[in-house]
Design a protein around this motif. Structure first.
Motif, PDB file in Angstrom:
ATOM      1  N   ASN A 136       7.450   4.624  14.411  1.00  0.00           N
ATOM      2  CA  ASN A 136       6.138   5.109  14.826  1.00  0.00           C
ATOM      3  C   ASN A 136       5.982   5.040  16.344  1.00  0.00           C
ATOM      4  OD1 ASN A 136       5.048   5.905  12.375  1.00  0.00           O
ATOM      5  ND2 ASN A 136       4.266   3.870  11.902  1.00  0.00           N
ATOM      6  N   MET A 137       6.584   4.030  16.958  1.00  0.00           N
ATOM      7  CA  MET A 137       6.524   3.922  18.412  1.00  0.00           C
ATOM      8  C   MET A 137       7.258   5.104  19.049  1.00  0.00           C
ATOM      9  SD  MET A 137       7.895   0.893  20.946  1.00  0.00           S
ATOM     10  CE  MET A 137       9.613   1.284  20.589  1.00  0.00           C
ATOM     11  N   LEU A 138       8.431   5.441  18.509  1.00  0.00           N
ATOM     12  CA  LEU A 138       9.193   6.578  19.036  1.00  0.00           C
ATOM     13  C   LEU A 138       8.445   7.887  18.827  1.00  0.00           C
ATOM     14  CD1 LEU A 138      12.770   5.599  17.814  1.00  0.00           C
ATOM     15  CD2 LEU A 138      11.984   5.692  20.179  1.00  0.00           C
ATOM     16  N   LEU A 139       7.788   8.010  17.670  1.00  0.00           N
ATOM     17  CA  LEU A 139       7.010   9.217  17.387  1.00  0.00           C
ATOM     18  C   LEU A 139       5.860   9.344  18.378  1.00  0.00           C
ATOM     19  CD1 LEU A 139       6.327  11.657  15.600  1.00  0.00           C
ATOM     20  CD2 LEU A 139       5.086  10.105  14.085  1.00  0.00           C
ATOM     21  N   ALA A 140       5.164   8.239  18.611  1.00  0.00           N
ATOM     22  CA  ALA A 140       4.028   8.255  19.533  1.00  0.00           C
ATOM     23  C   ALA A 140       4.476   8.564  20.959  1.00  0.00           C
ATOM     24  CB  ALA A 140       3.298   6.908  19.489  1.00  0.00           C
ATOM     25  N   THR A 141       5.597   7.968  21.382  1.00  0.00           N
ATOM     26  CA  THR A 141       6.074   8.207  22.740  1.00  0.00           C
ATOM     27  C   THR A 141       6.576   9.643  22.917  1.00  0.00           C
ATOM     28  OG1 THR A 141       8.218   7.232  22.108  1.00  0.00           O
ATOM     29  CG2 THR A 141       6.634   5.806  23.235  1.00  0.00           C
ATOM     30  N   SER A 142       7.132  10.222  21.835  1.00  0.00           N
ATOM     31  CA  SER A 142       7.579  11.620  21.905  1.00  0.00           C
ATOM     32  C   SER A 142       6.393  12.547  22.140  1.00  0.00           C
ATOM     33  CB  SER A 142       8.306  12.019  20.619  1.00  0.00           C
ATOM     34  OG  SER A 142       9.486  11.284  20.451  1.00  0.00           O
ATOM     35  N   ILE A 143       5.336  12.324  21.358  1.00  0.00           N
ATOM     36  CA  ILE A 143       4.134  13.151  21.505  1.00  0.00           C
ATOM     37  C   ILE A 143       3.487  12.907  22.866  1.00  0.00           C
ATOM     38  CG2 ILE A 143       1.806  13.561  20.595  1.00  0.00           C
ATOM     39  CD1 ILE A 143       2.919  12.989  17.814  1.00  0.00           C
ATOM     40  N   LEU A 144       3.496  11.640  23.298  1.00  0.00           N
ATOM     41  CA  LEU A 144       2.945  11.312  24.611  1.00  0.00           C
ATOM     42  C   LEU A 144       3.737  12.007  25.713  1.00  0.00           C
ATOM     43  CD1 LEU A 144       0.992   9.699  26.397  1.00  0.00           C
ATOM     44  CD2 LEU A 144       2.611   7.790  26.300  1.00  0.00           C
ATOM     45  N   GLY A 145       5.056  12.063  25.546  1.00  0.00           N
ATOM     46  CA  GLY A 145       5.902  12.729  26.531  1.00  0.00           C
ATOM     47  C   GLY A 145       5.571  14.202  26.655  1.00  0.00           C
ATOM     48  N   PHE A 146       5.378  14.859  25.498  1.00  0.00           N
ATOM     49  CA  PHE A 146       4.989  16.267  25.516  1.00  0.00           C
ATOM     50  C   PHE A 146       3.628  16.441  26.176  1.00  0.00           C
ATOM     51  CE2 PHE A 146       8.314  17.158  22.403  1.00  0.00           C
ATOM     52  CZ  PHE A 146       8.699  18.434  22.776  1.00  0.00           C
ATOM     53  N   THR A 147       2.716  15.509  25.897  1.00  0.00           N
ATOM     54  CA  THR A 147       1.369  15.589  26.456  1.00  0.00           C
ATOM     55  C   THR A 147       1.389  15.464  27.980  1.00  0.00           C
ATOM     56  OG1 THR A 147       0.448  14.614  24.434  1.00  0.00           O
ATOM     57  CG2 THR A 147      -0.948  14.591  26.390  1.00  0.00           C
ATOM     58  N   LEU A 148       2.140  14.491  28.482  1.00  0.00           N
ATOM     59  CA  LEU A 148       2.235  14.295  29.928  1.00  0.00           C
ATOM     60  C   LEU A 148       2.912  15.485  30.603  1.00  0.00           C
ATOM     61  CD1 LEU A 148       3.247  10.513  30.054  1.00  0.00           C
ATOM     62  CD2 LEU A 148       1.002  11.513  30.522  1.00  0.00           C
ATOM     63  N   SER A 149       3.940  16.019  29.939  1.00  0.00           N
ATOM     64  CA  SER A 149       4.637  17.180  30.491  1.00  0.00           C
ATOM     65  C   SER A 149       3.698  18.382  30.575  1.00  0.00           C
ATOM     66  CB  SER A 149       5.845  17.521  29.621  1.00  0.00           C
ATOM     67  OG  SER A 149       6.488  18.694  30.088  1.00  0.00           O
ATOM     68  N   ALA A 150       2.940  18.599  29.498  1.00  0.00           N
ATOM     69  CA  ALA A 150       1.994  19.711  29.492  1.00  0.00           C
ATOM     70  C   ALA A 150       0.893  19.491  30.525  1.00  0.00           C
ATOM     71  CB  ALA A 150       1.382  19.863  28.100  1.00  0.00           C
ATOM     72  N   GLY A 151       0.443  18.241  30.666  1.00  0.00           N
ATOM     73  CA  GLY A 151      -0.582  17.927  31.655  1.00  0.00           C
ATOM     74  C   GLY A 151      -0.110  18.224  33.066  1.00  0.00           C
ATOM     75  N   ALA A 152       1.153  17.875  33.342  1.00  0.00           N
ATOM     76  CA  ALA A 152       1.713  18.155  34.663  1.00  0.00           C
ATOM     77  C   ALA A 152       1.828  19.659  34.902  1.00  0.00           C
ATOM     78  CB  ALA A 152       3.088  17.500  34.782  1.00  0.00           C
ATOM     79  N   GLN A 153       2.223  20.379  33.859  1.00  0.00           N
ATOM     80  CA  GLN A 153       2.354  21.828  33.969  1.00  0.00           C
ATOM     81  C   GLN A 153       0.998  22.486  34.203  1.00  0.00           C
ATOM     82  OE1 GLN A 153       5.206  23.315  34.118  1.00  0.00           O
ATOM     83  NE2 GLN A 153       4.491  25.431  34.177  1.00  0.00           N
ATOM     84  N   ILE A 154      -0.011  22.010  33.473  1.00  0.00           N
ATOM     85  CA  ILE A 154      -1.365  22.547  33.638  1.00  0.00           C
ATOM     86  C   ILE A 154      -1.876  22.280  35.048  1.00  0.00           C
ATOM     87  CG2 ILE A 154      -3.769  22.252  32.912  1.00  0.00           C
ATOM     88  CD1 ILE A 154      -2.663  21.756  30.064  1.00  0.00           C
ATOM     89  N   GLY A 155      -1.627  21.060  35.533  1.00  0.00           N
ATOM     90  CA  GLY A 155      -2.039  20.720  36.887  1.00  0.00           C
ATOM     91  C   GLY A 155      -1.382  21.618  37.926  1.00  0.00           C
ATOM     92  N   ALA A 156      -0.088  21.908  37.719  1.00  0.00           N
ATOM     93  CA  ALA A 156       0.640  22.776  38.649  1.00  0.00           C
ATOM     94  C   ALA A 156       0.080  24.195  38.638  1.00  0.00           C
ATOM     95  CB  ALA A 156       2.121  22.794  38.280  1.00  0.00           C
ATOM     96  N   ILE A 157      -0.298  24.667  37.449  1.00  0.00           N
ATOM     97  CA  ILE A 157      -0.874  26.018  37.329  1.00  0.00           C
ATOM     98  C   ILE A 157      -2.223  26.089  38.041  1.00  0.00           C
ATOM     99  CG2 ILE A 157      -1.856  27.685  35.698  1.00  0.00           C
ATOM    100  CD1 ILE A 157       0.294  26.754  33.697  1.00  0.00           C
ATOM    101  N   VAL A 158      -3.061  25.087  37.802  1.00  0.00           N
ATOM    102  CA  VAL A 158      -4.403  25.074  38.398  1.00  0.00           C
ATOM    103  C   VAL A 158      -4.332  25.012  39.916  1.00  0.00           C
ATOM    104  CG1 VAL A 158      -6.539  23.746  38.594  1.00  0.00           C
ATOM    105  CG2 VAL A 158      -5.486  24.073  36.344  1.00  0.00           C
ATOM    106  N   MET A 159      -3.395  24.231  40.438  1.00  0.00           N
ATOM    107  CA  MET A 159      -3.303  24.032  41.884  1.00  0.00           C
ATOM    108  C   MET A 159      -2.542  25.153  42.595  1.00  0.00           C
ATOM    109  SD  MET A 159      -5.007  21.287  42.371  1.00  0.00           S
ATOM    110  CE  MET A 159      -4.554  20.920  44.069  1.00  0.00           C
ATOM    111  N   ASN A 160      -1.815  25.958  41.841  1.00  0.00           N
ATOM    112  CA  ASN A 160      -1.002  27.013  42.450  1.00  0.00           C
ATOM    113  C   ASN A 160      -1.882  28.179  42.897  1.00  0.00           C
ATOM    114  OD1 ASN A 160       0.909  29.015  43.096  1.00  0.00           O
ATOM    115  ND2 ASN A 160       2.357  28.170  41.604  1.00  0.00           N
ATOM    116  N   LYS A 161      -1.905  28.425  44.198  1.00  0.00           N
ATOM    117  CA  LYS A 161      -2.770  29.480  44.748  1.00  0.00           C
ATOM    118  C   LYS A 161      -2.201  30.881  44.533  1.00  0.00           C
ATOM    119  CE  LYS A 161      -4.663  26.448  48.330  1.00  0.00           C
ATOM    120  NZ  LYS A 161      -4.858  26.242  49.789  1.00  0.00           N
ATOM    121  N   ARG A 162      -0.950  30.951  44.107  1.00  0.00           N
ATOM    122  CA  ARG A 162      -0.347  32.266  43.871  1.00  0.00           C
ATOM    123  C   ARG A 162      -0.865  32.917  42.587  1.00  0.00           C
ATOM    124  NH1 ARG A 162       5.961  31.300  44.167  1.00  0.00           N
ATOM    125  NH2 ARG A 162       5.306  29.546  42.858  1.00  0.00           N
TER     126      ARG A 162
END
Length: 214
Positions: free
Chosen positions: A26-52
């Protein structure tokens, strides 16, 4: 203030350990989902901040990332949890067991129950421990620890086996899901969302003068 934060952090860590401490799967499952969440959050942040990217592009790109995250996390959960349950059931009934546990079942005449749907190896070991503790030999013994040691050791081996099996199953399911299922799901969702974005873009460009800016 620092005392309150310290107490809150301690309580949180204790709850996390209580929830995940005996179930690495369950810890591995939670960390996997958390990893996807953080990755998506970083991607969303990059999109929002990108002036292009224009505002209209961001309106579609951000929900696309969120949608892909939800679908990826759902795919991981839906595939992994049933596999965890099947593995846990096989460990519980003794179907999956290292040679030490098999020998213990043979020595204690419970090997015939192995693999049966209603057999619970963990509970059986605990019942054996209770029987030993209530026996005259144990009550009159001057070395009670020696009479319990093999059973307590076996119970620890059983719990370690259950935890390891859960972790291995989760890892295997995660590899299959992230390597095969998630890319297909994300690509299909991205293709669908891009089509919606193109339709939206075409609709607003055809409804405005050619010199209008989006």
């Amino acid at each position: 203030m620092s005392g309150i934060l310290s107490k809150a952090a301690k309580n949180t860590s204790e709850r996390i350990y209580k929830f995940f401490g005996k179930d690495s799967g369950n810890m591995l499952l939670a960390t996997s989902i958390l990893g996807f969440t953080l990755s998506a959050g970083a991607q969303i942040g990059a999109i929002v901040m990108n002036k292009r990217y224009s505002f209209s592009q961001k309106v579609f790109m951000v929900p696309q990332e969120i949608g892909e995250l939800v679908m990826a996390a759902t795919a991981i959960f839906v595939i992994t949890k049933p596999m965890q349950k099947i593995t846990a059931k096989m460990v519980k009934t003794g179907k999956i067991a290292p040679k030490e546990l098999v020998k213990y079942m043979e020595d204690n005449n419970i090997i015939s129950k192995r693999g049966k749907a209603d057999f619970n190896l963990g509970n059986e070991i605990k019942n054996i421990i209770k029987k030993v503790q209530s026996s005259d030999e144990f009550i009159n013994s001057n070395n009670k620890e020696s009479l319990l040691s093999v059973h307590q050791k076996t119970l620890g081996q059983y719990e370690a086996c259950a935890d390891s099996a859960s972790a291995i199953t989760t890892t295997a399911a995660g590899l299959v899901t992230t390597g095969l299922v998630v890319p297909v799901v994300r690509n299909n969702f991205a293709a669908y969302w891009q089509k919606q974005g193109l339709n939206y873009y075409n609709s607003i460009t055809t409804s405005k003068p050619h010199n209008s800016k989006i």
